[in-house]
Write an enzyme that holds these catalytic residues in place. Structure first.
Site, mmCIF file in Angstrom:
data_model
loop_
_atom_site.group_PDB
_atom_site.id
_atom_site.type_symbol
_atom_site.label_atom_id
_atom_site.label_comp_id
_atom_site.label_asym_id
_atom_site.label_seq_id
_atom_site.Cartn_x
_atom_site.Cartn_y
_atom_site.Cartn_z
ATOM 1 C CB SER A 124 -0.878 0.022 1.414
ATOM 2 O OG SER A 124 -1.392 1.246 1.582
ATOM 3 C CE1 TYR A 148 -3.960 -2.801 5.452
ATOM 4 C CE2 TYR A 148 -3.192 -0.654 4.976
ATOM 5 C CZ TYR A 148 -3.601 -1.865 4.473
ATOM 6 O OH TYR A 148 -3.849 -2.122 3.338
ATOM 7 C CE LYS A 152 -1.487 -4.567 3.347
ATOM 8 N NZ LYS A 152 -1.750 -5.967 2.609
HETATM 9 P P1 NAD Z 1 -10.961 -7.050 0.960
HETATM 10 O O1 NAD Z 1 -11.346 -6.982 2.288
HETATM 11 O O2 NAD Z 1 -12.303 -6.810 -0.014
HETATM 12 O O3 NAD Z 1 -10.239 -8.432 0.244
HETATM 13 C C1 NAD Z 1 -9.544 -9.118 1.281
HETATM 14 C C2 NAD Z 1 -10.100 -10.553 1.343
HETATM 15 O O4 NAD Z 1 -9.334 -11.304 2.049
HETATM 16 C C3 NAD Z 1 -11.514 -10.797 1.427
HETATM 17 O O5 NAD Z 1 -12.239 -11.511 0.885
HETATM 18 C C4 NAD Z 1 -11.466 -11.628 3.231
HETATM 19 O O6 NAD Z 1 -12.435 -12.445 3.236
HETATM 20 C C5 NAD Z 1 -10.024 -12.464 2.778
HETATM 21 N N1 NAD Z 1 -9.228 -12.377 4.184
HETATM 22 C C6 NAD Z 1 -8.844 -11.834 5.001
HETATM 23 N N2 NAD Z 1 -7.959 -12.550 6.020
HETATM 24 C C7 NAD Z 1 -8.120 -13.591 5.392
HETATM 25 C C8 NAD Z 1 -7.362 -14.810 5.968
HETATM 26 N N3 NAD Z 1 -6.710 -14.844 7.012
HETATM 27 N N4 NAD Z 1 -7.542 -16.074 5.391
HETATM 28 C C9 NAD Z 1 -8.323 -16.047 4.108
HETATM 29 N N5 NAD Z 1 -8.902 -14.819 3.533
HETATM 30 C C10 NAD Z 1 -8.736 -13.759 4.096
HETATM 31 O O7 NAD Z 1 -10.046 -5.964 0.621
HETATM 32 P P2 NAD Z 1 -9.254 -5.316 -0.602
HETATM 33 O O8 NAD Z 1 -9.671 -3.885 -0.689
HETATM 34 O O9 NAD Z 1 -9.491 -6.290 -1.953
HETATM 35 O O10 NAD Z 1 -7.585 -5.576 -0.552
HETATM 36 C C11 NAD Z 1 -6.872 -6.659 -0.754
HETATM 37 C C12 NAD Z 1 -5.534 -6.371 -0.348
HETATM 38 O O11 NAD Z 1 -5.126 -5.000 -0.722
HETATM 39 C C13 NAD Z 1 -5.267 -6.415 1.117
HETATM 40 O O12 NAD Z 1 -4.105 -6.827 1.346
HETATM 41 C C14 NAD Z 1 -5.172 -4.838 1.459
HETATM 42 O O13 NAD Z 1 -4.688 -4.642 2.478
HETATM 43 C C15 NAD Z 1 -4.501 -4.431 0.175
HETATM 44 N N6 NAD Z 1 -4.810 -2.955 -0.157
HETATM 45 C C16 NAD Z 1 -6.179 -2.679 -0.187
HETATM 46 C C17 NAD Z 1 -6.209 -1.090 -0.459
HETATM 47 C C18 NAD Z 1 -7.764 -0.540 -0.596
HETATM 48 O O14 NAD Z 1 -7.856 0.656 -0.310
HETATM 49 N N7 NAD Z 1 -8.785 -1.251 -0.931
HETATM 50 C C19 NAD Z 1 -5.275 -0.252 -0.726
HETATM 51 C C20 NAD Z 1 -3.856 -0.709 -0.621
HETATM 52 C C21 NAD Z 1 -3.546 -2.181 -0.489
HETATM 53 C C1 WQD Z 2 -9.582 9.866 0.558
HETATM 54 C C2 WQD Z 2 -9.423 11.396 0.976
HETATM 55 C C3 WQD Z 2 -9.903 12.203 3.157
HETATM 56 C C4 WQD Z 2 -13.924 9.802 3.431
HETATM 57 C C5 WQD Z 2 -7.232 4.785 2.753
HETATM 58 C C6 WQD Z 2 -6.040 4.116 3.672
HETATM 59 C C7 WQD Z 2 -4.759 3.779 2.936
HETATM 60 C C8 WQD Z 2 -5.414 2.824 1.632
HETATM 61 C C9 WQD Z 2 -6.395 3.406 0.915
HETATM 62 C C10 WQD Z 2 -5.133 0.221 2.338
HETATM 63 C C11 WQD Z 2 -9.009 11.834 2.100
HETATM 64 C C12 WQD Z 2 -10.986 12.130 2.293
HETATM 65 C C13 WQD Z 2 -12.775 10.447 3.038
HETATM 66 C C14 WQD Z 2 -14.941 11.053 3.726
HETATM 67 C C15 WQD Z 2 -13.320 12.813 3.247
HETATM 68 N N1 WQD Z 2 -5.871 1.441 2.030
HETATM 69 N N2 WQD Z 2 -12.561 11.778 2.968
HETATM 70 N N3 WQD Z 2 -14.544 12.399 3.601
HETATM 71 O O1 WQD Z 2 -7.326 7.620 3.612
HETATM 72 O O2 WQD Z 2 -6.515 8.257 1.264
HETATM 73 O O3 WQD Z 2 -6.636 6.061 2.172
HETATM 74 O O4 WQD Z 2 -7.652 3.879 1.841
HETATM 75 O O5 WQD Z 2 -4.061 0.248 2.122
HETATM 76 O O6 WQD Z 2 -3.916 2.898 3.737
HETATM 77 O O7 WQD Z 2 -5.550 5.115 4.704
HETATM 78 O O8 WQD Z 2 -8.583 7.087 1.528
HETATM 79 O O9 WQD Z 2 -11.152 7.219 0.715
HETATM 80 O O10 WQD Z 2 -10.582 7.213 3.273
HETATM 81 O O11 WQD Z 2 -9.766 9.127 1.969
HETATM 82 O O12 WQD Z 2 -13.514 14.111 3.082
HETATM 83 O O13 WQD Z 2 -16.056 10.626 4.315
HETATM 84 O O14 WQD Z 2 -10.972 11.727 0.999
HETATM 85 O O15 WQD Z 2 -9.683 12.950 4.265
HETATM 86 O O16 WQD Z 2 -8.363 13.195 1.835
HETATM 87 P P1 WQD Z 2 -7.273 7.260 2.380
HETATM 88 P P2 WQD Z 2 -10.066 7.553 1.884
#
Ligand code: NAD
Ligand code: WQD
Length: 335
Positions: A124, A148, A152
């Site tokens: 991330s 979190y 990562k």
């Molecule tokens: P998500 O929660 O939709 O998907 C994660 C999946 O993993 C889910 O289906 C959940 O049931 C499964 N899971 C969790 N723990 C598990 C375990 N121990 N064993 C088996 N299954 C398990 O999330 P996502 O948004 O698709 O994110 C996927 C990956 O990408 C995650 O590692 C997340 O940290 C990373 N990521 C997400 C974002 C984002 O904003 N969505 C941003 C950066 C990184």
């Molecule tokens: C985006 C912008 C808020 C909600 C998060 C995690 C990051 C990654 C992606 C996993 C910001 C603003 C938001 C609202 C708002 N996940 N906002 N009103 O915080 O950039 O990232 O998701 O790895 O680790 O921190 O994403 O969508 O929450 O916010 O004004 O109700 O929208 O302040 O500027 P963020 P977000």
């Protein structure tokens, strides 16, 4: 290739499964459904018109993972499974460290035992902390403000050390920026539990009338209009980035930003959503959200150079597809 996709029933994993199937790969999903539903696996098969193998297991369960590796000839692993709610990780650090770190260790142990040398990991942009934008892969990482983010950064270090010790092991560490949008079919998309924390799902639920108005967290940042700037990336582009990473793996550990390189402010996103979908998004400005940074966007040139991948879909497409998915969704908010 036969690809084990952990977390394949989740938001990014499900889109990546469809992209893998389209590219001709076979998919084995391992997911404990802690944040997803089995019907998503059915939808992946409907979209691709191909079968996938599904195991409802916990990836921290070494025996269950061993059984999968014993049963299938796995060529590569894409590891999405993990807990991802930043705020929750502050309240439940042990859950996050256990789930996100142990899963990575269990999987890499199985890879070593069965000679699987291709590994793609969901990292991330949060690992950059409050660095200077644009974030580039060569930057030193700053501490994140939550467990979190630490999981990562730690998983990245574990995988890098494994690659350094074992020259045959290839790992891509993919740092996602802000994934949004949904599959163009409207069949799969993001379904957060309860009230969304993230901007785009909040906006779609305001558009649907489930939530009254958007609260914009702060308008006094040093940005184009004072609101927070992020690099939103369409989940379909992100999915293609995984296929590119998998198909272009080379020995060692390699970090790639997966973003568009474009920053969009909260108010710019609201305006794009209104234009793309002809709906009104009422909002009010409130205080900054603790832990937020002003700006976060990628230098995305390394992925383009080395993987031949770049994001193609713009903010209008992201808003249009996110709204199509939400509009079609008949279910209630999950508590
Ligand atoms: P998500 O929660 O939709 O998907 C994660 C999946 O993993 C889910 O289906 C959940 O049931 C499964 N899971 C969790 N723990 C598990 C375990 N121990 N064993 C088996 N299954 C398990 O999330 P996502 O948004 O698709 O994110 C996927 C990956 O990408 C995650 O590692 C997340 O940290 C990373 N990521 C997400 C974002 C984002 O904003 N969505 C941003 C950066 C990184
Ligand atoms: C985006 C912008 C808020 C909600 C998060 C995690 C990051 C990654 C992606 C996993 C910001 C603003 C938001 C609202 C708002 N996940 N906002 N009103 O915080 O950039 O990232 O998701 O790895 O680790 O921190 O994403 O969508 O929450 O916010 O004004 O109700 O929208 O302040 O500027 P963020 P977000």
């Amino acid at each position: 290739m036969n690809i084990l996709v952990t977390g394949g029933a989740g938001y990014i994993g499900s889109h990546t499964c469809t992209a893998l199937l389209k590219a001709g790969h076979s998919v084995i999903i391992a997911d404990n459904l802690s944040n997803s539903k089995s019907e998503t696996v059915r939808k992946i098969m409907d979209i691709a018109d191909k079968e996938v193998t599904f195991y409802e297991i916990d990836v921290t369960d070494a025996e269950a993972i061993d059984t999968i590796f014993r049963k299938h000839k796995i060529d590569g692993v894409i590891h999405f499974a993990g807990l991802k709610a930043v705020g929750e990780s502050v309240d439940k650090p042990l859950d996050y460290y256990y789930n996100n770190i142990v899963s990575t260790m269990v999987l890499t142990k199985a890879c070593q035992k069965y000679g699987v040398n291709r590994f793609v990991f969901s990292s991330s942009a949060t690992v950059y902390g409050d660095n200077k934008v644009p974030f580039v892969e060569t930057m030193g990482l700053l501490p994140t403000t939550n467990p979190y983010g630490e999981t990562k950064a730690m998983s990245e270090r574990i995988l890098t050390d494994i690659a350094n010790a074992n020259p045959a092991f290839s790992v891509s560490l993919l740092r996602y920026f802000n994934p949004v949008g949904a599959h163009w079919s409207g069949l799969i998309g993001e379904r957060p539990n309860g009230i969304p924390n993230n901007l785009m799902p909040y906006v779609t639920q305001v558009a649907k009338g489930k939530l009254g108005k958007l609260r914009v967290f702060g308008n006094d940042y040093l940005t184009v209009d004072g609101t927070g700037v992020r690099d939103y990336i369409h989940v379909a582009d992100l999915a293609e980035g995984h296929v590119a990473a998998l198909e272009n793996l080379t020995e060692g550990a390699h970090v790639y930003n997966l973003g568009t390189g474009q920053g969009t402010s909260v108010l710019e996103l609201v305006k794009a959503f209104e234009e793309a979908n002809d709906v009104k998004i009422p909002y009010e400005i409130v205080d900054r959200r603790p832990g937020d940074i002003a700006s976060c966007y990628a230098d995305a040139s390394k992925a383009e150079r080395e993987l031949g991948w770049e994001a193609k879909l713009d903010i209008i497409a992201m808003c249009r597809d996110a709204w199509r998915f939400e509009k079609n969704y008949k279910g209630k908010l999950r508590k």
